[in-house]
Motif scaffolding. Structure first.
Motif, PDB file in Angstrom:
ATOM      1  N   VAL A 247       5.145   1.753 -13.047  1.00  0.00           N
ATOM      2  CA  VAL A 247       3.759   2.229 -13.007  1.00  0.00           C
ATOM      3  C   VAL A 247       2.918   1.202 -12.249  1.00  0.00           C
ATOM      4  N   VAL A 248       2.165   1.648 -11.224  1.00  0.00           N
ATOM      5  CA  VAL A 248       1.349   0.735 -10.410  1.00  0.00           C
ATOM      6  C   VAL A 248       0.014   1.391 -10.103  1.00  0.00           C
ATOM      7  N   GLN A 249      -1.061   0.575 -10.147  1.00  0.00           N
ATOM      8  CA  GLN A 249      -2.412   1.028  -9.806  1.00  0.00           C
ATOM      9  C   GLN A 249      -2.987   0.076  -8.775  1.00  0.00           C
ATOM     10  N   LEU A 250      -3.483   0.613  -7.652  1.00  0.00           N
ATOM     11  CA  LEU A 250      -4.013  -0.201  -6.555  1.00  0.00           C
ATOM     12  C   LEU A 250      -5.332   0.404  -6.077  1.00  0.00           C
ATOM     13  N   HIS A 251      -6.448  -0.283  -6.334  1.00  0.00           N
ATOM     14  CA  HIS A 251      -7.743   0.204  -5.875  1.00  0.00           C
ATOM     15  C   HIS A 251      -8.757  -0.930  -5.873  1.00  0.00           C
ATOM     16  N   ASP A 252      -9.874  -0.731  -5.173  1.00  0.00           N
ATOM     17  CA  ASP A 252     -10.954  -1.728  -5.064  1.00  0.00           C
ATOM     18  C   ASP A 252     -10.417  -3.069  -4.575  1.00  0.00           C
ATOM     19  N   LEU A 253      -9.781  -3.038  -3.403  1.00  0.00           N
ATOM     20  CA  LEU A 253      -9.213  -4.229  -2.779  1.00  0.00           C
ATOM     21  C   LEU A 253      -9.793  -4.343  -1.365  1.00  0.00           C
ATOM     22  N   PRO A 254     -10.936  -5.011  -1.207  1.00  0.00           N
ATOM     23  CA  PRO A 254     -11.668  -5.012   0.063  1.00  0.00           C
ATOM     24  C   PRO A 254     -10.889  -5.558   1.256  1.00  0.00           C
ATOM     25  N   ALA A 255      -9.934  -6.456   1.024  1.00  0.00           N
ATOM     26  CA  ALA A 255      -9.221  -7.092   2.133  1.00  0.00           C
ATOM     27  C   ALA A 255      -8.056  -6.255   2.657  1.00  0.00           C
ATOM     28  N   VAL A 256      -7.745  -5.143   2.000  1.00  0.00           N
ATOM     29  CA  VAL A 256      -6.620  -4.309   2.422  1.00  0.00           C
ATOM     30  C   VAL A 256      -7.116  -3.240   3.391  1.00  0.00           C
ATOM     31  N   LYS A 257      -6.486  -3.172   4.548  1.00  0.00           N
ATOM     32  CA  LYS A 257      -6.899  -2.242   5.592  1.00  0.00           C
ATOM     33  C   LYS A 257      -6.130  -0.916   5.504  1.00  0.00           C
ATOM     34  N   GLN A 258      -6.615   0.058   6.252  1.00  0.00           N
ATOM     35  CA  GLN A 258      -6.019   1.393   6.268  1.00  0.00           C
ATOM     36  C   GLN A 258      -4.547   1.345   6.705  1.00  0.00           C
ATOM     37  N   GLY A 259      -3.694   1.998   5.944  1.00  0.00           N
ATOM     38  CA  GLY A 259      -2.282   2.109   6.292  1.00  0.00           C
ATOM     39  C   GLY A 259      -1.410   0.954   5.856  1.00  0.00           C
ATOM     40  N   ARG A 260      -2.011  -0.103   5.296  1.00  0.00           N
ATOM     41  CA  ARG A 260      -1.232  -1.299   4.975  1.00  0.00           C
ATOM     42  C   ARG A 260      -0.338  -1.122   3.747  1.00  0.00           C
ATOM     43  N   LEU A 261      -0.613  -0.118   2.912  1.00  0.00           N
ATOM     44  CA  LEU A 261       0.212   0.090   1.722  1.00  0.00           C
ATOM     45  C   LEU A 261       1.063   1.356   1.840  1.00  0.00           C
ATOM     46  N   ASN A 262       1.343   1.763   3.067  1.00  0.00           N
ATOM     47  CA  ASN A 262       2.169   2.956   3.277  1.00  0.00           C
ATOM     48  C   ASN A 262       3.561   2.816   2.678  1.00  0.00           C
ATOM     49  N   GLY A 263       4.074   1.600   2.603  1.00  0.00           N
ATOM     50  CA  GLY A 263       5.452   1.390   2.181  1.00  0.00           C
ATOM     51  C   GLY A 263       5.649   1.167   0.699  1.00  0.00           C
ATOM     52  N   VAL A 264       4.630   1.443  -0.120  1.00  0.00           N
ATOM     53  CA  VAL A 264       4.727   1.126  -1.547  1.00  0.00           C
ATOM     54  C   VAL A 264       5.889   1.867  -2.220  1.00  0.00           C
ATOM     55  N   LEU A 265       6.217   3.074  -1.763  1.00  0.00           N
ATOM     56  CA  LEU A 265       7.333   3.807  -2.363  1.00  0.00           C
ATOM     57  C   LEU A 265       8.674   3.171  -2.004  1.00  0.00           C
ATOM     58  N   ASP A 266       8.729   2.487  -0.866  1.00  0.00           N
ATOM     59  CA  ASP A 266       9.956   1.769  -0.485  1.00  0.00           C
ATOM     60  C   ASP A 266      10.062   0.436  -1.218  1.00  0.00           C
ATOM     61  N   TRP A 267       8.936  -0.223  -1.427  1.00  0.00           N
ATOM     62  CA  TRP A 267       8.953  -1.521  -2.108  1.00  0.00           C
ATOM     63  C   TRP A 267       9.360  -1.386  -3.569  1.00  0.00           C
ATOM     64  N   LEU A 268       9.036  -0.247  -4.165  1.00  0.00           N
ATOM     65  CA  LEU A 268       9.275  -0.049  -5.601  1.00  0.00           C
ATOM     66  C   LEU A 268      10.205   1.150  -5.801  1.00  0.00           C
ATOM     67  N   PRO A 269      11.499   0.936  -5.772  1.00  0.00           N
ATOM     68  CA  PRO A 269      12.456   2.048  -5.822  1.00  0.00           C
ATOM     69  C   PRO A 269      12.476   2.808  -7.141  1.00  0.00           C
ATOM     70  N   SER A 270      11.892   2.248  -8.215  1.00  0.00           N
ATOM     71  CA  SER A 270      11.894   2.914  -9.518  1.00  0.00           C
ATOM     72  C   SER A 270      10.519   3.447  -9.904  1.00  0.00           C
ATOM     73  N   LEU A 271       9.589   3.486  -8.960  1.00  0.00           N
ATOM     74  CA  LEU A 271       8.211   3.862  -9.256  1.00  0.00           C
ATOM     75  C   LEU A 271       8.114   5.328  -9.669  1.00  0.00           C
ATOM     76  N   VAL A 272       7.513   5.589 -10.838  1.00  0.00           N
ATOM     77  CA  VAL A 272       7.340   6.954 -11.324  1.00  0.00           C
ATOM     78  C   VAL A 272       5.864   7.350 -11.407  1.00  0.00           C
ATOM     79  N   SER A 273       4.947   6.384 -11.413  1.00  0.00           N
ATOM     80  CA  SER A 273       3.521   6.691 -11.497  1.00  0.00           C
ATOM     81  C   SER A 273       2.752   5.760 -10.567  1.00  0.00           C
TER      82      SER A 273
END
Length: 416
Positions: A247-273
Motif C-alpha cells: 500500500v502506497v500513497q504519494l501526494h503533495d510533493l512539490p519537487a516531483v515533476k510530471q511523469g517522474r513516478l510513471n514507474g511506481v508499478l514496476d518499482w513495487l511488484p507486490s503493490l495492491v493499493s
C-alpha cells in the motif's frame, strides 16, 4: 399512561448500538444526555462516552478537569481515565498547553490505543508520558507545528512495542547523524508509516540503507507534504522497500515533476493499493507494453485499488494521464485485477470533455471486467466455492448473495 422505571441493560445496549451510525458531535451529545438519565443508564453508557471523546472548545476544558484535575498525579485520581481508548486532540489549537497534553497522556496511558497530537501543544515534555503508553497502536503527529527531534522520537518509539501506525509531523524535524552508521529502530509491529516534512538527507539515506530494520509486518507507506523530496529520493526509497510494500500513497510533493513516478508499478511488484496525484504521472504511467492484449491477462499487475487525486499543479496537457489512458489499461487487462477505483473530483475528469469517458470507465470496471473474472474464476474468485452459485448468473450473484455484494467492485468520485 404509565412508564417503566426500569429497562434491562440488554435493551439499553441495543439502543446505544443505533448511536454508532450518527455523526461524531451528534453521537457525543446523545451519549452525554443518555448518561444523565439515571445511575443505570450512566453505568451502561459511560464507557462509550469516554472511549473516543470529541474534544473542542469548552468541552476540552471540561474533559481535562475531569481526567486530570490537578498537576499532582496523586491528587483526585479518577477511574474514567482508564476508559479513554482514542484521544484526538486535532481540534485543539489555543485551548491547551504542552504540560496539559503531557498530563493527559500520563493519565490515560493504561488504556490509550490511538493518539492524534494537537498542533501547538505538543513538545519535548510530552515524550516521557508518550513512551509509557504501552498499548498505543496509532500515533499521529502530522499536525505538530513545533520542530521534532528524531532522536527523542526514536527513544519513545522503542517503548511502544504495540505500535501499528505512525505518522510523522509535516513540520521540519531535526535528524542529526551522531555516527557513520545510525541504527534506526522501528516498533516490532509497525504496519504503516507516513512520512512528511523534511524527509531528506541523512534520515532518508539511513532508511534506504537499513530496509531490513523494518519489521515483517511493515507493508504500507505514505509520503506527502515533503518539499525537499524529489522523484529520485522517492524511487530509491520505494525500491529498497519494494519486497514488502503493498500500500502506497504519494501526494503533495512539490519537487516531483510530471511523469517522474510513471514507474511506481514496476518499482513495487507486490503493490495492491496506490494513491497518487495526477501531477506526477503522464500518459506513459505503468509502462504498459504496446503489444499487451487481453490474452496476456496472467501478466496483469497485482493492483486492486487505485485512487487518483491532484496536488493542484499543472503540467503539459498533451502528456497528461487521462480517463482514456486508464480505460485502455483496464480494457487490455494490464490492470485486470483492479476492483476499486476512486477518482477525485478535483481531477476534472467528470467535466464535459471527459464525462462520457468516466461513465465508460465505471461500466468497464463494475460490469465487464468483474463479470469476466467471475465467469473465468480469476484472481479473488479462485478460492470462492461455487457449488450452488454455479447455477446463478453474475447479476444474481452480486445482487442476491451476501458474498457477492461484499466482493463486487466499487467506483467512486471523491468530493474531498
Amino acid at each position: 399512561m404509565t412508564y417503566a422505571n426500569y429497562l434491562p441493560d440488554e435493551l439499553l445496549l441495543e439502543i446505544l448500538n443505533h448511536f454508532t451510525a450518527w455523526e461524531t458531535v451528534e453521537r457525543q451529545t446523545a451519549l452525554a444526555r443518555f448518561s444523565a438519565v439515571n445511575r443505570q443508564w450512566y453505568d451502561v453508557a459511560i464507557q462509550l462516552l469516554y472511549e473516543s471523546p470529541y474534544l473542542f472548545g469548552s468541552a476540552y476544558e471540561l474533559f481535562v478537569r475531569t481526567i486530570s484535575p490537578s498537576v499532582l498525579a496523586r491528587i483526585k485520581p479518577t477511574s474514567l481515565s482508564s476508559l479513554v481508548i482514542r484521544l484526538d486532540l486535532s481540534h485543539i489549537v489555543h485551548q491547551g498547553n504542552k504540560s496539559t497534553t503531557a498530563r493527559l497522556l500520563g493519565r490515560t496511558k493504561a488504556s490509550l490505543q490511538e493518539f492524534i497530537a494537537p498542533q501547538a501543544s505538543f513538545a519535548i515534555n510530552c515524550w516521557a508520558s508518550l513512551s509509557k503508553c504501552s498499548r498505543l497502536r496509532v500515533l499521529d503527529l502530522s499536525l505538530v507545528s513545533e520542530c521534532i527531534d528524531f532522536q527523542s522520537l526514536n527513544q519513545a518509539l522503542r517503548q511502544l512495542t504495540d505500535l501499528r501506525e505512525l505518522c510523522l509531523p509535516r513540520c521540519s524535524s531535526r535528524y542529526e547523524k551522531s555516527a557513520p552508521s545510525t541504527n534506526l529502530r522501528w516498533p516490532p509491529k509497525l504496519g504503516h508509516l507516513s512520512l512528511s516534512g523534511s524527509v531528506s538527507g541523512s534520515f532518508l539515506w539511513d532508511m534506504r540503507r537499513q530496509p531490513n530494520n523494518f519489521p515483517p509486518t511493515f507493508s504500507s507507506l505514505g509520503i506527502s507534504h515533503s518539499p525537499g523530496l524529489d522523484h529520485q529520493g522517492i524511487q530509491s526509497l520505494l525500491c529498497s522497500l519494494g519486497a514488502t510494500l503493498t500500500v502506497v500513497q504519494l501526494h503533495d510533493l512539490p519537487a516531483v515533476k510530471q511523469g517522474r513516478l510513471n514507474g511506481v508499478l514496476d518499482w513495487l511488484p507486490s503493490l495492491v493499493s496506490l494513491t497518487v496525484a495526477l501531477d506526477y504521472i503522464d500518459m506513459r504511467f505503468g509502462h504498459m507494453p504496446t503489444d499487451f492484449q487481453p490474452a496476456r491477462w496472467r501478466e496483469a499487475k497485482p493492483l486492486r485499488t487505485l485512487t487518483l487525486v491532484t496536488s493542484g499543479r499543472t503540467g503539459d496537457p498533451s502528456r497528461s494521464f487521462t480517463a482514456t489512458d486508464l480505460y485502455a489499461m483496464i480494457d487490455e487487462r494490464f490492470l485486470g485485477r483492479l476492483r476499486y477505483l476512486n477518482i477525485a473530483q478535483s481531477t476534472d475528469w467528470a467535466n464535459e470533455n471527459e464525462g462520457d469517458e468516466l461513465g465508460a470507465l465505471e461500466s468497464l470496471l463494475v460490469e465487464e471486467l468483474d463479470k469476466e473474472n467471475w465467469l473465468e474464476r480469476r484472481w479473488h474468485y479462485e478460492e470462492v466455492p461455487f457449488t450452488e452459485m454455479s447455477r446463478m448468473s453474475y447479476e444474481q450473484w452480486i445482487s442476491e448473495t451476501a458474498t457477492g455484494r461484499k466482493m463486487r467492485p466499487r467506483f467512486k468520485v471523491l468530493k474531498r
